[in-house]
Design a protein around this motif. Structure first.
Motif, PDB file in Angstrom:
ATOM      1  N   GLY A  66      -3.625  10.934 -20.479  1.00  0.00           N
ATOM      2  CA  GLY A  66      -2.869  12.508 -20.369  1.00  0.00           C
ATOM      3  C   GLY A  66      -1.336  11.966 -20.303  1.00  0.00           C
ATOM      4  N   PHE A  67      -0.924  13.907 -20.354  1.00  0.00           N
ATOM      5  CA  PHE A  67       0.712  13.651 -20.476  1.00  0.00           C
ATOM      6  C   PHE A  67       0.826  14.984 -20.054  1.00  0.00           C
ATOM      7  CE2 PHE A  67      -0.759  11.993 -23.918  1.00  0.00           C
ATOM      8  CZ  PHE A  67       0.324  10.332 -24.512  1.00  0.00           C
ATOM      9  N   SER A  68       0.232  15.303 -19.223  1.00  0.00           N
ATOM     10  CA  SER A  68       0.047  17.341 -17.982  1.00  0.00           C
ATOM     11  C   SER A  68       0.743  16.166 -16.926  1.00  0.00           C
ATOM     12  CB  SER A  68      -0.800  17.300 -18.078  1.00  0.00           C
ATOM     13  OG  SER A  68      -1.699  16.839 -16.931  1.00  0.00           O
ATOM     14  N   GLU A  69       1.447  17.697 -16.377  1.00  0.00           N
ATOM     15  CA  GLU A  69       2.252  16.894 -14.436  1.00  0.00           C
ATOM     16  C   GLU A  69       0.994  15.948 -13.942  1.00  0.00           C
ATOM     17  OE1 GLU A  69       4.785  19.532 -12.693  1.00  0.00           O
ATOM     18  OE2 GLU A  69       5.255  20.562 -14.233  1.00  0.00           O
ATOM     19  N   GLU A  70       0.136  16.594 -13.805  1.00  0.00           N
ATOM     20  CA  GLU A  70      -0.930  15.726 -13.348  1.00  0.00           C
ATOM     21  C   GLU A  70      -1.394  14.077 -13.466  1.00  0.00           C
ATOM     22  OE1 GLU A  70      -6.019  16.240 -11.162  1.00  0.00           O
ATOM     23  OE2 GLU A  70      -4.514  18.024 -12.575  1.00  0.00           O
ATOM     24  N   ALA A  71      -1.446  14.457 -14.894  1.00  0.00           N
ATOM     25  CA  ALA A  71      -1.744  13.634 -15.515  1.00  0.00           C
ATOM     26  C   ALA A  71      -0.570  12.146 -14.827  1.00  0.00           C
ATOM     27  CB  ALA A  71      -2.100  13.117 -17.033  1.00  0.00           C
ATOM     28  N   GLU A  72       0.822  12.558 -15.114  1.00  0.00           N
ATOM     29  CA  GLU A  72       2.105  11.841 -15.173  1.00  0.00           C
ATOM     30  C   GLU A  72       2.465  11.628 -13.733  1.00  0.00           C
ATOM     31  OE1 GLU A  72       3.955  10.595 -17.082  1.00  0.00           O
ATOM     32  OE2 GLU A  72       2.934  11.393 -18.842  1.00  0.00           O
ATOM     33  N   ALA A  73       1.615  11.694 -12.593  1.00  0.00           N
ATOM     34  CA  ALA A  73       1.333  11.994 -11.592  1.00  0.00           C
ATOM     35  C   ALA A  73       0.614  10.535 -11.140  1.00  0.00           C
ATOM     36  CB  ALA A  73       0.899  12.801 -10.581  1.00  0.00           C
ATOM     37  N   LYS A  74      -0.494  10.458 -11.294  1.00  0.00           N
ATOM     38  CA  LYS A  74      -1.619   9.427 -12.012  1.00  0.00           C
ATOM     39  C   LYS A  74      -0.988   8.199 -12.543  1.00  0.00           C
ATOM     40  CE  LYS A  74      -5.687  12.992 -10.687  1.00  0.00           C
ATOM     41  NZ  LYS A  74      -6.998  13.238 -11.197  1.00  0.00           N
ATOM     42  N   ASN A  75      -0.770   8.521 -13.740  1.00  0.00           N
ATOM     43  CA  ASN A  75      -0.193   7.223 -14.592  1.00  0.00           C
ATOM     44  C   ASN A  75       0.810   6.979 -13.779  1.00  0.00           C
ATOM     45  OD1 ASN A  75      -1.953   7.722 -16.489  1.00  0.00           O
ATOM     46  ND2 ASN A  75      -0.715   9.064 -17.424  1.00  0.00           N
ATOM     47  N   SER A  76       1.935   7.387 -12.717  1.00  0.00           N
ATOM     48  CA  SER A  76       3.254   6.621 -12.001  1.00  0.00           C
ATOM     49  C   SER A  76       2.360   5.408 -11.036  1.00  0.00           C
ATOM     50  CB  SER A  76       3.505   7.607 -11.402  1.00  0.00           C
ATOM     51  OG  SER A  76       3.480   8.299 -10.254  1.00  0.00           O
ATOM     52  N   VAL A  77       1.678   5.859 -10.705  1.00  0.00           N
ATOM     53  CA  VAL A  77       0.662   5.297  -9.880  1.00  0.00           C
ATOM     54  C   VAL A  77      -0.164   3.223 -10.979  1.00  0.00           C
ATOM     55  CG1 VAL A  77      -0.563   4.361  -8.169  1.00  0.00           C
ATOM     56  CG2 VAL A  77       0.599   7.274  -8.225  1.00  0.00           C
ATOM     57  N   ARG A  78      -0.802   4.534 -11.719  1.00  0.00           N
ATOM     58  CA  ARG A  78      -0.775   2.783 -12.501  1.00  0.00           C
ATOM     59  C   ARG A  78       0.078   2.246 -12.751  1.00  0.00           C
ATOM     60  NH1 ARG A  78      -4.640   7.876 -14.564  1.00  0.00           N
ATOM     61  NH2 ARG A  78      -6.586   7.492 -13.885  1.00  0.00           N
ATOM     62  N   LYS A  79       1.235   3.022 -13.675  1.00  0.00           N
ATOM     63  CA  LYS A  79       1.947   1.877 -13.566  1.00  0.00           C
ATOM     64  C   LYS A  79       2.627   1.558 -12.909  1.00  0.00           C
ATOM     65  CE  LYS A  79       3.529   5.606 -16.636  1.00  0.00           C
ATOM     66  NZ  LYS A  79       4.949   6.616 -17.342  1.00  0.00           N
ATOM     67  N   MET A  80       2.542   1.525 -11.533  1.00  0.00           N
ATOM     68  CA  MET A  80       3.074   0.947 -10.496  1.00  0.00           C
ATOM     69  C   MET A  80       2.513   0.018 -10.511  1.00  0.00           C
ATOM     70  SD  MET A  80       5.206   4.140  -7.749  1.00  0.00           S
ATOM     71  CE  MET A  80       6.168   4.474  -8.887  1.00  0.00           C
ATOM     72  N   ILE A  81       1.471  -0.227 -10.074  1.00  0.00           N
ATOM     73  CA  ILE A  81       0.140  -1.298  -9.610  1.00  0.00           C
ATOM     74  C   ILE A  81       0.294  -2.327 -10.811  1.00  0.00           C
ATOM     75  CG2 ILE A  81      -2.549  -1.642  -9.346  1.00  0.00           C
ATOM     76  CD1 ILE A  81      -2.909   1.051  -8.334  1.00  0.00           C
TER      77      ILE A  81
END
Length: 161
Positions: free
Chosen positions: A141-156
């Motif tokens: 996803g690309f929403s703000e909420e999705a981006e917050a979750k995606n940032s943790v995924r990217k960091m891991i």
């Protein structure tokens, strides 16, 4: 005297070492000695700082979870996001971006307790634990909420070998 809060009455970090190492077998059949350090937090402790300390002290970190690694569980891993605030790979490099973390961080293993049965893909087919983790870390996803979750995924995916 020192005024220390009773257990459960404020910020709490518990770090303990097992009394003696255990012998484990590697994939190649050789054995090695492992000393286990356990860490848990409670109260208003900055989990990002505790995780940073655990990473500095460890050759391998195990995340001990209690359920599947779904979107809400990933969002709860806010300590991962705080690593760029609490650690520096290079002195004087300005604001940390985490790019060099993979070079110095220990391996990370997720242990998921309370998971009954096989791990399944979206079609109901059995998958390996590695495939399950890779699917859990796929950006969504690309929403703000999705981006917050995606940032943790990217960091891991980016921080750990």
């Amino acid at each position: 005297g020192i005024n220390t809060p009773r257990r459960g009455e404020g910020p709490e970090v518990v770090m303990s070492l097992w009394s003696e190492p255990i012998e484990v077998q590697r994939d190649d059949g050789s054995t090695c000695q492992v000393l286990i350090a356990e860490c848990s937090t409670g109260g208003s402790v900055d989990e990002g700082r505790v995780l940073a300390l655990a990473l500095l002290l460890s050759a391998h970190v195990v995340y001990n979870g209690v359920s599947l690694l779904d979107a809400s569980r990933i969002q709860e891993l806010t300590a991962i996001r705080k690593l760029i605030l609490n650690m520096r790979v290079r002195e004087g490099a300005g604001e940390e971006d985490g790019i060099g973390f993979k070079e110095v961080f220990p391996r990370l293993t997720f242990v998921l307790r309370g998971v009954h049965g096989e791990l399944l893909d979206e079609r109901g087919n059995p998958i390996s634990p590695q495939a399950y983790l890779e699917r859990a870390l796929v950006l969504r996803g690309f929403s703000e909420e999705a981006e917050a979750k995606n940032s943790v995924r990217k960091m891991i995916a980016s921080f750990f070998p």
